[in-house]
Design a protein around this motif. Structure first.
Motif, mmCIF file in Angstrom:
data_model
loop_
_atom_site.group_PDB
_atom_site.id
_atom_site.type_symbol
_atom_site.label_atom_id
_atom_site.label_comp_id
_atom_site.label_asym_id
_atom_site.label_seq_id
_atom_site.Cartn_x
_atom_site.Cartn_y
_atom_site.Cartn_z
ATOM 1 N N ALA A 267 0.772 -1.075 -0.052
ATOM 2 C CA ALA A 267 0.091 0.031 0.066
ATOM 3 C C ALA A 267 0.831 1.231 -0.123
ATOM 4 C CB ALA A 267 -1.047 -0.062 1.109
ATOM 5 N N ALA A 268 1.935 1.251 0.603
ATOM 6 C CA ALA A 268 2.753 2.274 0.829
ATOM 7 C C ALA A 268 3.402 2.734 -0.648
ATOM 8 C CB ALA A 268 3.835 2.258 1.779
ATOM 9 N N ALA B 31 2.581 1.644 -3.555
ATOM 10 C CA ALA B 31 1.297 1.906 -4.456
ATOM 11 C C ALA B 31 1.106 3.321 -4.161
ATOM 12 C CB ALA B 31 0.308 1.108 -4.326
ATOM 13 N N ALA B 32 0.845 3.918 -3.197
ATOM 14 C CA ALA B 32 0.689 5.319 -2.745
ATOM 15 C C ALA B 32 1.636 6.327 -3.302
ATOM 16 C CB ALA B 32 0.378 5.490 -1.167
ATOM 17 N N ARG B 33 2.852 5.785 -2.886
ATOM 18 C CA ARG B 33 4.029 6.526 -3.491
ATOM 19 C C ARG B 33 4.437 6.577 -5.023
ATOM 20 N NH1 ARG B 33 8.754 8.509 -0.777
ATOM 21 N NH2 ARG B 33 9.759 9.798 -2.565
ATOM 22 N N THR C 123 1.734 6.376 -7.213
ATOM 23 C CA THR C 123 0.897 6.902 -7.873
ATOM 24 C C THR C 123 0.621 8.530 -7.535
ATOM 25 O OG1 THR C 123 -0.797 6.301 -6.114
ATOM 26 C CG2 THR C 123 -0.311 4.960 -8.134
ATOM 27 N N ARG D 299 -0.071 9.611 -4.522
ATOM 28 C CA ARG D 299 -1.327 9.618 -3.777
ATOM 29 C C ARG D 299 -0.911 9.422 -2.129
ATOM 30 N NH1 ARG D 299 -5.616 5.828 -6.408
ATOM 31 N NH2 ARG D 299 -4.461 5.898 -8.533
ATOM 32 N N GLY D 300 0.224 9.557 -1.928
ATOM 33 C CA GLY D 300 0.650 9.311 -0.346
ATOM 34 C C GLY D 300 2.030 9.652 -0.214
ATOM 35 N N THR D 301 2.183 9.776 1.020
ATOM 36 C CA THR D 301 3.598 10.282 1.567
ATOM 37 C C THR D 301 4.245 8.712 2.182
ATOM 38 O OG1 THR D 301 2.612 10.999 3.735
ATOM 39 C CG2 THR D 301 3.235 12.546 1.627
#
Length: 141
Positions: free
Chosen positions: A110-111, A113-115, A117, A119-121
């Motif tokens: 999840a981390a 994938a978020a990074r 795309t 969409r996350g830090t």
């Protein structure tokens, strides 16, 4: 460090042994841990307990202690992490910390994938482990 401080214990750099040159041989995963453990035991002075970052390092510590004729757990208590099958099957069963690696994998994916795309830090994730006490830390009788 955070775990020590959370339990009111101080962090002492002198009690931490970091080895930058770890190059495990997966055909013999204990050999590198034994080499590192031997160096550590030669330089550390009196040590009565060791917590390693992995079970194979802890199994290497067991081998190094045996070579030095340091009875485990009487003179040295050893804990690993990971709950690899070898931990329970070693001549002196190894105390370890068991983690839910499925949960670790989910959080890691999840981390990433978020990074990837945007969409996350990246942030710290903590997964609580479970202590599995075996012979390597049991009080001698």
């Amino acid at each position: 460090r955070r775990a020590l401080e959370a339990h009111g214990l101080g962090y002492d750099e002198r009690l931490v042994f970091l080895e930058e040159s770890l190059r495990p041989d997966y055909r013999d995963p204990v050999r590198e841990g034994a080499r590192m453990a031997s160096r550590f035991l030669s330089s550390a002075g009196k040590v009565d307990a060791v917590v390693t970052t992995g079970d194979y390092l802890a199994l290497g510590m067991l081998a190094a202690a045996r070579k030095r004729r340091m009875p485990v757990p009487r003179d040295l208590r050893i804990t690993g992490m990971g709950e690899f099958s070898a931990a329970a099957d070693s001549p002196i069963s190894l105390t370890t910390v068991r983690f839910d690696f499925t949960e670790v994998g989910k959080r890691l994916f999840a981390a990433v994938a978020a990074r990837a795309t945007g969409r996350g830090t990246v942030r710290d994730h903590f997964v609580k482990g479970e202590l599995v006490v075996r012979d390597s830390t049991r009080k001698s009788r």
